[in-house]
Structures are given as C-alpha cells and as structure tokens.
Design a protein around this motif. Structure first.
Motif, short mmCIF file in Angstrom:
data_model
loop_
_atom_site.label_atom_id
_atom_site.label_comp_id
_atom_site.label_asym_id
_atom_site.label_seq_id
_atom_site.Cartn_x
_atom_site.Cartn_y
_atom_site.Cartn_z
N ALA A 392 18.65 -8.13 -17.16
CA ALA A 392 19.43 -9.28 -17.62
C ALA A 392 20.89 -8.93 -17.91
O ALA A 392 21.56 -9.63 -18.66
N THR A 393 21.39 -7.84 -17.31
CA THR A 393 22.79 -7.47 -17.45
C THR A 393 23.36 -7.13 -16.09
O THR A 393 22.78 -6.34 -15.34
N TYR A 394 24.50 -7.73 -15.78
CA TYR A 394 25.21 -7.47 -14.53
C TYR A 394 25.92 -6.12 -14.66
O TYR A 394 26.72 -5.91 -15.56
N LYS A 395 25.61 -5.21 -13.78
CA LYS A 395 26.05 -3.83 -13.92
C LYS A 395 27.15 -3.48 -12.91
O LYS A 395 27.55 -4.31 -12.10
N PHE A 396 27.62 -2.25 -12.99
CA PHE A 396 28.59 -1.73 -12.03
C PHE A 396 28.36 -0.25 -11.85
O PHE A 396 27.72 0.42 -12.68
N LEU A 397 28.90 0.27 -10.75
CA LEU A 397 28.92 1.71 -10.50
C LEU A 397 30.36 2.18 -10.58
O LEU A 397 31.22 1.69 -9.86
N ARG A 398 30.60 3.12 -11.48
CA ARG A 398 31.95 3.68 -11.62
C ARG A 398 31.87 5.18 -11.43
O ARG A 398 31.07 5.86 -12.07
N VAL A 399 32.70 5.69 -10.53
CA VAL A 399 32.66 7.11 -10.17
C VAL A 399 34.04 7.72 -10.36
O VAL A 399 35.04 7.18 -9.88
N GLU A 400 34.09 8.82 -11.06
CA GLU A 400 35.31 9.62 -11.18
C GLU A 400 35.15 10.83 -10.26
O GLU A 400 34.14 11.54 -10.34
N TYR A 401 36.14 11.05 -9.41
CA TYR A 401 36.02 12.16 -8.46
C TYR A 401 37.37 12.72 -8.09
O TYR A 401 38.42 12.07 -8.27
N LYS A 402 37.36 13.94 -7.59
CA LYS A 402 38.54 14.61 -7.08
C LYS A 402 38.33 14.92 -5.60
O LYS A 402 37.21 14.87 -5.10
N CYS A 403 39.42 15.24 -4.93
CA CYS A 403 39.34 15.77 -3.57
C CYS A 403 39.82 17.22 -3.62
O CYS A 403 40.92 17.50 -4.11
N SER A 404 39.01 18.13 -3.16
CA SER A 404 39.31 19.55 -3.34
C SER A 404 39.00 20.33 -2.06
O SER A 404 38.12 19.94 -1.28
N GLN A 405 39.72 21.41 -1.87
CA GLN A 405 39.42 22.32 -0.77
C GLN A 405 38.28 23.26 -1.12
O GLN A 405 37.77 23.96 -0.27
N THR A 406 37.91 23.26 -2.40
CA THR A 406 36.78 24.06 -2.86
C THR A 406 35.53 23.20 -2.91
O THR A 406 35.55 22.10 -3.46
N LEU A 407 34.45 23.68 -2.33
CA LEU A 407 33.19 22.96 -2.35
C LEU A 407 32.39 23.37 -3.58
O LEU A 407 32.36 24.55 -3.94
N ARG A 408 31.74 22.42 -4.22
CA ARG A 408 30.93 22.70 -5.40
C ARG A 408 29.54 22.15 -5.17
O ARG A 408 29.35 20.97 -4.92
N ARG A 409 28.54 23.04 -5.24
CA ARG A 409 27.15 22.66 -5.01
C ARG A 409 26.31 23.03 -6.22
O ARG A 409 26.62 23.98 -6.94
N ARG A 410 25.21 22.30 -6.41
CA ARG A 410 24.36 22.54 -7.56
C ARG A 410 22.91 22.21 -7.23
O ARG A 410 22.63 21.25 -6.51
N VAL A 411 21.98 23.00 -7.78
CA VAL A 411 20.56 22.68 -7.72
C VAL A 411 19.96 22.93 -9.10
O VAL A 411 20.48 23.74 -9.89
N CYS A 412 18.88 22.24 -9.38
CA CYS A 412 18.20 22.40 -10.67
C CYS A 412 17.29 23.63 -10.63
O CYS A 412 16.90 24.12 -9.56
N GLU A 413 16.93 24.12 -11.81
CA GLU A 413 16.09 25.30 -11.94
C GLU A 413 14.79 25.13 -11.17
O GLU A 413 14.17 24.07 -11.18
N GLY A 414 14.42 26.17 -10.46
CA GLY A 414 13.21 26.14 -9.65
C GLY A 414 13.45 25.81 -8.20
O GLY A 414 12.54 25.93 -7.37
N SER A 415 14.69 25.39 -7.87
CA SER A 415 15.04 25.08 -6.48
C SER A 415 15.90 26.20 -5.90
O SER A 415 16.30 27.12 -6.61
N THR A 416 16.19 26.10 -4.62
CA THR A 416 17.02 27.09 -3.94
C THR A 416 18.32 26.44 -3.46
O THR A 416 18.29 25.38 -2.83
N LEU A 417 19.43 27.09 -3.75
CA LEU A 417 20.75 26.59 -3.35
C LEU A 417 21.15 27.25 -2.04
O LEU A 417 21.13 28.49 -1.93
N THR A 418 21.51 26.43 -1.04
CA THR A 418 21.97 26.93 0.25
C THR A 418 23.42 26.53 0.45
O THR A 418 23.77 25.37 0.31
N LEU A 419 24.26 27.52 0.77
CA LEU A 419 25.68 27.28 1.05
C LEU A 419 25.92 27.46 2.54
O LEU A 419 25.34 28.34 3.17
N ASN A 420 26.79 26.62 3.08
CA ASN A 420 27.08 26.67 4.52
C ASN A 420 28.56 26.53 4.76
O ASN A 420 29.26 25.79 4.05
#
Length: 500
Positions: A392-420
């Motif tokens: 019963a509430t009209y919502k929105f999506l708001r995103v704060e972001y940067k553009c970078s030459q550095t890539l940032r990746r993340r995985v939660c504990e128990g998973s495997t992070l792959t970089l390419n």
C-alpha cells in the motif's frame, strides 16, 4: 463539527500542497528544448551554425511559431536580424533550420557566434530560451556557457588564453575595467558576460550567461521564498513554482531518471530529428530559465565531447526501469541502493504513500548482482525483483554509484570469488577484505553485529592467488583460506582490482 486528528491534518496539507504542484505542472503547455549543433565554431571553416527548436507538450490545435533572433553587442537589448529564419509549426512538427547570419568582412562568418534568442509560442504562451555559440579559437571557455546560481551565491567564470594581460571583460555590453587582465572573475549578478582579447575583434569573444534564481537553494516563491522545492537530482528548481527543470538526458518530476534522450519525456534522440549525432558529442542543449544550457547527460568539457559521469544518484519510480551507464573503459561501482521509500511525496509523488520508512533487505545486493562492474545496466524498480517491503505504498529505486577504472567484486562467506580480465590484460589487485565492514545490507544475515572485522591476511592471500600474469583467478571466501577474524559473524570477501 468533528475536528480532524493532527496526523490527518498533516496528510491533508501534504495532499493539498502536491495538488497545487501537479496543477502547475499540468498547466505548462509550452516546453521547448533548443539544440545547438557545433556549439564551438572554428574560424577556419565557414560552415553554418545550426540551431534547432523542439517544442513538446503541445496541447492546442492552433498554429505554433518559433522565431530566432541574434543579439548584438549592446546586450541585453539586442537587435533582430532580418535574414534569420522564422517558422510556423503545425501541431507536433519540429522546426529545424540552420542559422544564417549577415556576412561580415571575414569569409569565415564570424557573425555565427554570440547569443541567440529562440522564442517559441504555443497556444498564445511564449517562452524565451537563450543559446550561446562560442568560437573555437586561442581564447577558449573553461566551463559551460551558462551557470545557474541561487540568490545568495556567486560563481567563477574563467577563460583560457596564453596572454592574460590581453583579456577584457564586459557585462551586458558594458566594459568592466577592474576585470582587465584577469582570466578568472567571481560574479554574483545575472547577465551576459563577455571575455575577449585585445588582439581580436569582439566576434572572437567568449560569452557566458549567469542565471540567478530569486530564492536560496531549495526554496521557491519570491519575495519571501517560503516554498520548499521538490528534490531535483539533475536539474534546477523553478523559483516561481518549485518544480524541476531537467537537464538533457534525464526525466521525471525529480529529474533523476536517466533516459538518454532530450525533451520533457526524453524521447527525442540525437541520432534522429536532423541532428544525426550518435552520442550527442559537441551538442549544446538549452532549456527555459532557470536551467540554461548544458551538455547531454554524461558529456562534459568546454566542447561537450568528453565522457563524464555526472549523475551520482539515479532514481526510478515503481514499475519503471532504471538505466545506469559509465564511459568506455570505466565500470559501475554501486555505493548504495534502496528499493522502498525513505522520503515523502516530494519524490515519486503518488496518492498511495502510507510508509516512509521502508527498504527491501535485498536492495543493495540485487543492484550489485545486476550492475556491478558493468559499463551499463538496466534494472526494474519492481516488487518482482526486490520483493515488496511495504504494501500500500508507492515505492522507488534510488541508486548511488560511481564510474571507476577499478573493478570491485564481492561474494558472501561460503562462496567462491572469480576475477576476470580481457585477453591480453592481467589482474592487478588494489585491495582485499575478508571480514565485515558493512551492516546487514551487504550479504544479509542475522549474524552481522560485528562491522569492524578484517582478516589481516586478506590482501596477501588474494594477491598470491591472482598475481602475477594472470587474467583469471578464483578465491574461496572461507575462514580456512584467510583465517577466522571474527567468530560468530557472517563475513564476505570483497576485492578491488584493475586490468593492466
């Protein structure tokens, strides 16, 4: 007579306030975008400057007119030049004509530069928009041709020249002697500012326009200025009615939704409409006061040809798409995200707003999964993606972001992070963290109370696994790999890296 409770009165006042704003928005039948093709004119090539007028929101069935006028040296009075084009539009048509000025003593046509006034008339209502065409010469502008300041602000105007002592400035055609020899001046008055070199005639001058709102930042309604503007993410608040005038490339009542086109709805494209310029490089867009002129979204530089990231916060109302993008060779780096509502009706106004403190727990993770390390992405602001954090509430999506030459990746504990990295480039680790520095919005879990947790082996383990001379690698987010920095806390592995 029964008296309404205080909370009911507050809701009623909010509804009445926004009804007034919406009525003002709907009453605006004339919105015109003026487009200047070749915003900087080379003195060496005698091609015509093209100025286009694109009226929209046309609701009448009568004739609409657009007139063009070149203003002279004695600003702001100006003078009309008889051989400039004048056109009459049928409903829905677009007038697109090159501006042809009087020939001067120079075959290169220096009269092509200066201030042009475009007046559009729709349904008896007229609107003036000023466009500026500057020369591409040894005297160059150091910023956009127009600046909008609030009633209590000032602004720096700057030109680039090898010999500062030769610079002279004027305001609305009047020479300001104390500014002679200065490449940069600080001003607080509205008007047309002109800088020119003594070695050149004034046809080679650089012109800036300063627009001054009648109210302080975030306020409207002079002279008292007691009205509160709606938030304008990429635009200017109209000091008369509090609504937003959007920059080219964004739409919405809050000017926060990237669209890629121009005009009120963003449906006009540089690839079409006689402009024929994919990416809008070198194109200047001008809108009504108090906005003025600027490059297309994500374009910058004195010639609008540089790729920049100038919308750090993007917004999409519920059941619409949000588009994020970065320049070539840079990547989206999501800083924060909320799907829900943490503001009142000033953002994504709707009659159905019962909760202003709700956020989908999956907000950041969903946007991260869809957009992180990409050059562009589209994500839907919908319950089907994030779940429904507040019915019963009209919502929105708001995103704060940067553009970078550095890539940032993340995985939660128990998973495997792959970089390419692409073929021919190798991974260079910038930073690494196994532990937790954020709250439950990152890798949501019940056990997130410790937010000052980091394995001291984080950087060395990831570097050993991924360097040197590797374009792909994998690391498990596990205490058996990094050691256990904080028992009882659900952790994650986050790595920043570059492809070199």
């Amino acid at each position: 007579m029964t008296q309404l409770p205080d909370y009911a009165m507050s809701v009623l006042l909010i509804i009445l306030q926004w009804a007034v704003v919406l009525a003002k928005q709907q009453s605006q039948v004339t919105e015109t975008t003026v487009v200047v093709k070749n915003m900087l004119v080379s003195e060496c090539f005698a091609y015509p400057v093209q100025i286009f007028a694109f009226p929209d929101n046309i609701v009448n069935d009568g004739l609409d007119s657009v007139s063009f006028e070149k203003w002279g040296d004695n600003l702001p009075g100006g003078h009309s030049m008889g051989n400039l084009p004048y056109g009459v539009l049928e409903k829905g048509q677009v007038l697109s004509m090159p501006v042809r000025t009087r020939r001067t003593h120079q075959d290169t046509g220096s009269g092509r530069t200066g201030v042009f006034r475009v007046t559009s008339t729709v349904g008896g209502e007229s609107q003036d928009i000023f466009a500026i065409v500057n020369p591409d010469s040894e005297l160059r502008p150091a910023g956009p041709p127009t600046y909008t300041i609030n009633s209590d602000e000032n602004v720096d105007l700057e030109v680039i020249h090898d010999y500062p002592g030769e610079i002279t400035w004027s305001l609305d055609g009047r020479i300001i002697r104390e500014w002679r020899g200065q490449l940069k001046i600080n001003v607080d008055q509205p008007g047309f500012y002109e800088a020119f070199s003594r070695k050149h005639d004034r046809d080679s001058s650089i012109t800036y326009c300063v627009i001054k709102r009648a109210c302080p930042a975030g306020m409207y309604g002079p002279p008292d200025c007691t009205g509160v503007c709606v938030p304008c993410f990429k635009g200017e608040c109209d000091d008369q009615d509090g609504t937003c005038v959007c920059a080219p490339g964004v739409t919405g009542e809050n000017c926060g939704t990237p669209h890629g086109g121009f005009g009120t709805t963003g449906d006009l494209l540089c690839e079409q409409n006689g402009i024929s310029n994919p990416g809008c490089k070198g194109i200047l867009f001008c809108r009504r006061r108090p906005y003025g002129c600027s490059c297309m979204l994500n374009r910058g530089g004195h010639d609008c040809k540089e790729c920049v990231h100038d919308l750090p916060t993007a917004l999409a109302c519920e059941n619409s798409d949000l588009r994020l993008s970065c320049c070539p060779d840079t990547f989206i780096d999501v800083q924060n995200a909320i799907y829900g509502r943490d503001m009142g009706p000033s953002v994504c106004n709707n009659p159905t707003i019962e909760n202003t403190d709700c956020r989908a727990a999956s907000s950041l993770e969903k946007v991260w999964e869809e957009c992180q390390t990409k050059s562009k992405c589209v994500i839907s602001a919908s319950n089907s993606v994030f779940g429904d954090p507040c019915g019963a509430t009209y919502k929105f999506l708001r995103v704060e972001y940067k553009c970078s030459q550095t890539l940032r990746r993340r995985v939660c504990e128990g998973s495997t992070l792959t970089l390419n990295c692409p073929s021919g480039k190798n991974i260079k680790i910038v930073s690494a963290l196994f532990g937790r520095k954020e709250g439950p919005e990152v890798c949501p879990h019940q056990a997130t109370s410790d937010t000052d947790c980091e394995a001291t082996t984080s950087l060395s383990v990831v570097t050993a696994a991924c360097e040197p001379s590797m374009n792909t690698c994998s690391v498990a987010a596990s205490g058996t790999v990094f050691g256990e920095p904080c028992h009882g806390t659900y952790k994650y592995l986050e790595v920043s890296y570059q492809c070199v």
